[in-house]
Design a protein around this motif. Structure first.
Motif, PDB file in Angstrom:
ATOM      1  N   LYS A 184       0.822  -1.210   0.000  1.00  0.00           N
ATOM      2  CA  LYS A 184       0.000   0.000   0.000  1.00  0.00           C
ATOM      3  C   LYS A 184       0.857   1.261   0.000  1.00  0.00           C
ATOM      4  CE  LYS A 184      -3.903  -2.250   2.302  1.00  0.00           C
ATOM      5  NZ  LYS A 184      -4.818  -2.232   3.480  1.00  0.00           N
ATOM      6  N   ASN A 185       2.170   1.087  -0.016  1.00  0.00           N
ATOM      7  CA  ASN A 185       3.069   2.245  -0.042  1.00  0.00           C
ATOM      8  C   ASN A 185       3.182   2.852  -1.440  1.00  0.00           C
ATOM      9  OD1 ASN A 185       3.743   1.994   2.706  1.00  0.00           O
ATOM     10  ND2 ASN A 185       5.355   0.498   2.242  1.00  0.00           N
ATOM     11  N   HIS A 186       2.834   2.061  -2.466  1.00  0.00           N
ATOM     12  CA  HIS A 186       2.953   2.551  -3.837  1.00  0.00           C
ATOM     13  C   HIS A 186       1.802   3.495  -4.196  1.00  0.00           C
ATOM     14  CE1 HIS A 186       5.638  -0.806  -3.841  1.00  0.00           C
ATOM     15  NE2 HIS A 186       4.775  -1.722  -4.223  1.00  0.00           N
ATOM     16  N   CYS A 189      10.851  -4.914 -16.783  1.00  0.00           N
ATOM     17  CA  CYS A 189      11.146  -4.169 -15.557  1.00  0.00           C
ATOM     18  C   CYS A 189       9.916  -3.368 -15.127  1.00  0.00           C
ATOM     19  CB  CYS A 189      12.328  -3.225 -15.770  1.00  0.00           C
ATOM     20  SG  CYS A 189      12.761  -2.249 -14.310  1.00  0.00           S
ATOM     21  N   VAL A 190       9.646  -3.390 -13.828  1.00  0.00           N
ATOM     22  CA  VAL A 190       8.566  -2.589 -13.244  1.00  0.00           C
ATOM     23  C   VAL A 190       9.140  -1.831 -12.055  1.00  0.00           C
ATOM     24  CG1 VAL A 190       6.290  -2.577 -12.155  1.00  0.00           C
ATOM     25  CG2 VAL A 190       6.815  -4.271 -13.935  1.00  0.00           C
ATOM     26  N   LEU A 191       8.920  -0.530 -12.019  1.00  0.00           N
ATOM     27  CA  LEU A 191       9.323   0.282 -10.877  1.00  0.00           C
ATOM     28  C   LEU A 191       8.080   0.861 -10.210  1.00  0.00           C
ATOM     29  CD1 LEU A 191      12.381   2.312 -12.283  1.00  0.00           C
ATOM     30  CD2 LEU A 191      12.415   0.191 -10.947  1.00  0.00           C
ATOM     31  N   PHE A 192       8.062   0.828  -8.883  1.00  0.00           N
ATOM     32  CA  PHE A 192       6.971   1.414  -8.106  1.00  0.00           C
ATOM     33  C   PHE A 192       7.517   2.625  -7.343  1.00  0.00           C
ATOM     34  CE2 PHE A 192       6.173  -3.145  -8.443  1.00  0.00           C
ATOM     35  CZ  PHE A 192       4.844  -3.198  -8.826  1.00  0.00           C
ATOM     36  N   SER A 193       6.654   3.586  -7.102  1.00  0.00           N
ATOM     37  CA  SER A 193       7.075   4.770  -6.356  1.00  0.00           C
ATOM     38  C   SER A 193       5.942   5.263  -5.460  1.00  0.00           C
ATOM     39  CB  SER A 193       7.498   5.891  -7.307  1.00  0.00           C
ATOM     40  OG  SER A 193       7.802   7.075  -6.589  1.00  0.00           O
ATOM     41  N   SER A 194       6.331   5.975  -4.412  1.00  0.00           N
ATOM     42  CA  SER A 194       5.361   6.576  -3.493  1.00  0.00           C
ATOM     43  C   SER A 194       5.213   8.072  -3.759  1.00  0.00           C
ATOM     44  CB  SER A 194       5.811   6.357  -2.045  1.00  0.00           C
ATOM     45  OG  SER A 194       7.095   6.938  -1.831  1.00  0.00           O
ATOM     46  N   GLY A 195       5.711   8.524  -4.897  1.00  0.00           N
ATOM     47  CA  GLY A 195       5.687   9.949  -5.213  1.00  0.00           C
ATOM     48  C   GLY A 195       4.282  10.496  -5.381  1.00  0.00           C
ATOM     49  N   LYS A 196       4.160  11.808  -5.188  1.00  0.00           N
ATOM     50  CA  LYS A 196       2.876  12.477  -5.373  1.00  0.00           C
ATOM     51  C   LYS A 196       2.519  12.496  -6.851  1.00  0.00           C
ATOM     52  CE  LYS A 196       3.298  15.518  -1.350  1.00  0.00           C
ATOM     53  NZ  LYS A 196       3.326  16.931  -0.881  1.00  0.00           N
ATOM     54  N   LEU A 197       1.265  12.282  -7.120  1.00  0.00           N
ATOM     55  CA  LEU A 197       0.814  12.212  -8.502  1.00  0.00           C
ATOM     56  C   LEU A 197       0.900  13.577  -9.175  1.00  0.00           C
ATOM     57  CD1 LEU A 197      -2.317   9.921  -7.993  1.00  0.00           C
ATOM     58  CD2 LEU A 197       0.031   9.258  -8.500  1.00  0.00           C
ATOM     59  N   ASN A 198       1.178  13.561 -10.451  1.00  0.00           N
ATOM     60  CA  ASN A 198       1.194  14.742 -11.326  1.00  0.00           C
ATOM     61  C   ASN A 198       2.406  15.653 -11.170  1.00  0.00           C
ATOM     62  OD1 ASN A 198      -1.360  13.995 -12.378  1.00  0.00           O
ATOM     63  ND2 ASN A 198      -2.383  15.031 -10.664  1.00  0.00           N
ATOM     64  N   ASN A 199       3.229  15.460 -10.129  1.00  0.00           N
ATOM     65  CA  ASN A 199       4.401  16.338 -10.018  1.00  0.00           C
ATOM     66  C   ASN A 199       5.685  15.583  -9.692  1.00  0.00           C
ATOM     67  OD1 ASN A 199       3.875  15.702  -7.385  1.00  0.00           O
ATOM     68  ND2 ASN A 199       3.739  17.816  -6.643  1.00  0.00           N
ATOM     69  N   THR A 200       5.699  14.282  -9.995  1.00  0.00           N
ATOM     70  CA  THR A 200       6.933  13.513  -9.845  1.00  0.00           C
ATOM     71  C   THR A 200       7.251  12.800 -11.157  1.00  0.00           C
ATOM     72  OG1 THR A 200       5.641  11.673  -8.909  1.00  0.00           O
ATOM     73  CG2 THR A 200       6.732  13.159  -7.355  1.00  0.00           C
ATOM     74  N   PHE A 201       8.545  12.616 -11.408  1.00  0.00           N
ATOM     75  CA  PHE A 201       9.030  11.989 -12.640  1.00  0.00           C
ATOM     76  C   PHE A 201       8.484  12.727 -13.869  1.00  0.00           C
ATOM     77  CE2 PHE A 201       8.833   8.670  -9.381  1.00  0.00           C
ATOM     78  CZ  PHE A 201      10.163   8.275  -9.344  1.00  0.00           C
ATOM     79  N   THR A 202       8.550  14.034 -13.822  1.00  0.00           N
ATOM     80  CA  THR A 202       8.017  14.848 -14.909  1.00  0.00           C
ATOM     81  C   THR A 202       9.084  15.116 -15.968  1.00  0.00           C
ATOM     82  OG1 THR A 202       8.546  16.867 -13.671  1.00  0.00           O
ATOM     83  CG2 THR A 202       6.319  15.977 -13.432  1.00  0.00           C
ATOM     84  N   PHE A 203       8.643  15.179 -17.224  1.00  0.00           N
ATOM     85  CA  PHE A 203       9.555  15.422 -18.339  1.00  0.00           C
ATOM     86  C   PHE A 203       9.822  16.916 -18.503  1.00  0.00           C
ATOM     87  CE2 PHE A 203       7.453  11.428 -19.917  1.00  0.00           C
ATOM     88  CZ  PHE A 203       8.575  10.621 -19.819  1.00  0.00           C
ATOM     89  N   GLU A 204      11.048  17.232 -18.836  1.00  0.00           N
ATOM     90  CA  GLU A 204      11.393  18.614 -19.156  1.00  0.00           C
ATOM     91  C   GLU A 204      10.662  19.017 -20.433  1.00  0.00           C
ATOM     92  OE1 GLU A 204      15.595  18.561 -19.588  1.00  0.00           O
ATOM     93  OE2 GLU A 204      15.986  18.104 -17.480  1.00  0.00           O
ATOM     94  N   GLY A 205       9.882  20.066 -20.354  1.00  0.00           N
ATOM     95  CA  GLY A 205       9.106  20.483 -21.511  1.00  0.00           C
ATOM     96  C   GLY A 205       7.913  19.588 -21.782  1.00  0.00           C
ATOM     97  N   GLY A 206       7.666  18.614 -20.898  1.00  0.00           N
ATOM     98  CA  GLY A 206       6.515  17.738 -21.044  1.00  0.00           C
ATOM     99  C   GLY A 206       6.675  16.619 -22.047  1.00  0.00           C
ATOM    100  N   VAL A 207       7.882  16.446 -22.602  1.00  0.00           N
ATOM    101  CA  VAL A 207       8.097  15.431 -23.636  1.00  0.00           C
ATOM    102  C   VAL A 207       9.323  14.587 -23.292  1.00  0.00           C
ATOM    103  CG1 VAL A 207       8.509  15.011 -26.083  1.00  0.00           C
ATOM    104  CG2 VAL A 207       7.116  16.965 -25.377  1.00  0.00           C
ATOM    105  N   ALA A 208       9.181  13.272 -23.456  1.00  0.00           N
ATOM    106  CA  ALA A 208      10.302  12.371 -23.188  1.00  0.00           C
ATOM    107  C   ALA A 208      11.324  12.429 -24.317  1.00  0.00           C
ATOM    108  CB  ALA A 208       9.797  10.939 -23.045  1.00  0.00           C
ATOM    109  N   LYS A 209      12.583  12.202 -23.961  1.00  0.00           N
ATOM    110  CA  LYS A 209      13.600  12.049 -24.992  1.00  0.00           C
ATOM    111  C   LYS A 209      13.401  10.718 -25.698  1.00  0.00           C
ATOM    112  CE  LYS A 209      17.371  14.763 -22.936  1.00  0.00           C
ATOM    113  NZ  LYS A 209      18.760  14.721 -22.421  1.00  0.00           N
ATOM    114  N   ILE A 210      13.889  10.620 -26.909  1.00  0.00           N
ATOM    115  CA  ILE A 210      13.783   9.357 -27.650  1.00  0.00           C
ATOM    116  C   ILE A 210      14.663   8.315 -26.977  1.00  0.00           C
ATOM    117  CG2 ILE A 210      14.217   8.208 -29.838  1.00  0.00           C
ATOM    118  CD1 ILE A 210      13.631  10.854 -31.231  1.00  0.00           C
TER     119      ILE A 210
END
Length: 226
Positions: A142-144, A163-184
């Protein structure tokens, strides 16, 4: 003249077929990483645990996590198992994905599997990633709050990694892309990308231009035979 007009109409009709095919390729994806996340959430729901948000930034980092193994299956699990240093998340994985380092959040669990034979997401989930009680504890924790998955082969072929990674980060403001777009980051697939997948197997639909070109040749032959 009649033959020429007939051929022209055939080519015109086939151009519409190509346009529809191209549009379908944009809208329809067949991403095994998305299916892996779906399997995880289905199992969590079945055990009355909340579903997890699929975070594409976290998923892209999962793909980079795989690439850190450089195709070495022997380094995954077992007595010789290794893990990339935690510092790699901020120093290598995030920059490679275009994820803002300041938006990284704690990793609360991870699954990693590798084998020479490719299997589809449901089998990868149940037969490769879920191996023991520890795996189940991670799955139902329940930590994820969010999850990201990645699938790829090595140089487009065997061995295959999941591979699967789980995180406890807050939604919508963690692991965000610079400029909103992922690099290729291809080859490989990561969940939530809304993109065609490549690098682990040939899941993509037939190439529209190839279908069109082949159809033109067939139509040309047919027109000349009229």
């Amino acid at each position: 003249m009649a033959k020429t007009m007939t051929l022209w109409y055939l080519l015109l009709a086939l151009s519409f077929v190509y346009a529809a095919t191209a549009d379908t390729q944009i809208k329809v994806t067949n991403n095994p990483a998305d299916k892996l996340v779906a399997a995880i959430n289905e199992n969590r729901t079945a055990h009355k645990v909340s579903t997890l948000t699929d975070n594409p930034g976290l998923a892209c980092i999962a793909l980079q996590y795989i690439k850190a193994y450089q195709g070495d299956c022997n380094a995954v699990g077992g007595p010789d198992g290794k893990k990339p240093p935690e510092s790699q998340f901020a120093e290598v994985f995030a920059p490679n994905c275009g994820v803002e380092a300041s938006s990284l959040a704690p990793i609360t669990g991870r699954f990693l599997g590798c084998q020479t034979k490719y299997v589809h997401a449901p089998e990868a989930f149940s037969e490769i990633l879920i191996r023991n009680q520890k795996s189940l504890d991670i799955l139902y924790s329940k930590n994820h709050t969010q999850v990201g998955a990645a699938v790829t082969g090595t140089d487009g072929g065997s061995p295959y990694f999941w591979c699967v990674l789980f995180s406890s980060g807050k939604l919508n403001n963690t692991f965000t892309f610079e400029g909103g777009v992922a690099k290729i980051t291809k080859p490989g697939c990561f969940s939530g990308a809304n993109d065609e997948c490549s690098g682990a197997s040939d899941w993509s639909p037939p190439n529209g231009m190839w279908v069109f070109a082949t159809s033109v040749l067939i139509a040309t032959g047919f027109g000349l035979a009229l």
